[in-house]
Write a protein that holds these residues in place. Sequence first.
Motif, PDB file in Angstrom:
ATOM      1  N   ASP A   1       1.508  -1.162  -0.150  1.00 28.86           N
ATOM      2  CA  ASP A   1       0.241  -0.109   0.090  1.00 28.86           C
ATOM      3  C   ASP A   1       0.977   1.365  -0.250  1.00 28.86           C
ATOM      4  N   LEU A   2       1.968   1.361   0.748  1.00 32.59           N
ATOM      5  CA  LEU A   2       2.933   2.333   0.827  1.00 32.59           C
ATOM      6  C   LEU A   2       3.547   2.842  -0.615  1.00 32.59           C
ATOM      7  N   GLU A   3       3.887   1.825  -1.517  1.00 34.67           N
ATOM      8  CA  GLU A   3       4.371   1.835  -2.553  1.00 34.67           C
ATOM      9  C   GLU A   3       3.649   2.430  -3.601  1.00 34.67           C
ATOM     10  N   ARG A   4       2.144   1.514  -3.579  1.00 31.81           N
ATOM     11  CA  ARG A   4       1.040   2.334  -4.270  1.00 31.81           C
ATOM     12  C   ARG A   4       0.669   3.676  -4.778  1.00 31.81           C
ATOM     13  N   MET A   5       1.187   4.253  -2.830  1.00 33.21           N
ATOM     14  CA  MET A   5       0.898   5.635  -1.965  1.00 33.21           C
ATOM     15  C   MET A   5       1.554   6.268  -3.088  1.00 33.21           C
ATOM     16  N   GLY A   6       2.993   5.784  -3.673  1.00 38.26           N
ATOM     17  CA  GLY A   6       4.055   6.674  -3.497  1.00 38.26           C
ATOM     18  C   GLY A   6       3.736   6.861  -5.198  1.00 38.26           C
ATOM     19  N   ASP A   7       3.412   5.832  -6.033  1.00 38.86           N
ATOM     20  CA  ASP A   7       2.790   6.062  -7.491  1.00 38.86           C
ATOM     21  C   ASP A   7       2.195   6.835  -7.448  1.00 38.86           C
ATOM     22  N   GLU A   8       0.693   7.178  -6.368  1.00 36.75           N
ATOM     23  CA  GLU A   8      -0.183   8.226  -6.094  1.00 36.75           C
ATOM     24  C   GLU A   8       1.018   9.530  -6.121  1.00 36.75           C
TER      25      GLU A   8
END
Length: 229
Positions: A89-96
């Motif tokens: 989830d943190l990595e995907r937040m980074g993508d966002e």
Amino acid sequence: MTRHFQIDMDLLNQRLLRVSSGVAEALQKSVKALLDRDKPLAEQVINGDVRINRREVEIEEECLKLLALYQPVAEDLRFIAAVLKTNTDLERMGDEAVNIAEHAVALTKADPVKMPEQLGEMSAAAMKMVFESLDAFVKRDTALARKVCEEDDVVDDLNGEVIKHVKTMMQESPQTISPAMRLFSVSRHLERIADHATNIGEHVVYMVEGTIIRHNEISFTRADVQEED
């Protein structure tokens, strides 16, 4: 479990906290770059995504190593599972954050448009959820984790208001269609960030209580699954 296992678990926790800090910083910078039309700051977020991605892979590899070496059970197993999911989830937040930064860069090349007030409110609400979810993880605070999940409705409502505002903007000023569409996308990215914060809240509840709450209509525990078997 051995002393070495506990040391490795502590190091894993520290690694996740470092990633959390980096992602939270990227999110804050991306929103600031958007609101301030700050291209260098937005590019800083975009260029920093490589570091977040690298750390995400390192944490996943460490989790898999711990599972293979020590075959943990009960609370230790739930912790590693929660770290694996939170890490994603943190990595995907980074993508966002990168997505928002890219829109921020594009908007600096166009004439300024008035930002919907709700967009600022939405970004603040989403960031509040992010910080609370990470705080809940650190403190193993299930009450705070559940509060984060409830706050997702606020962000969803604000997203709806931003979309209405953007539609009105495009109807009244057709020349703003291109930047307005970018604001629409930014709103969707903020909504997804809030969704990932909600996910982390759910991971915290599972880690501490062994209860799966991601399906609102019912909660699952290990005992429930065993009874069905």
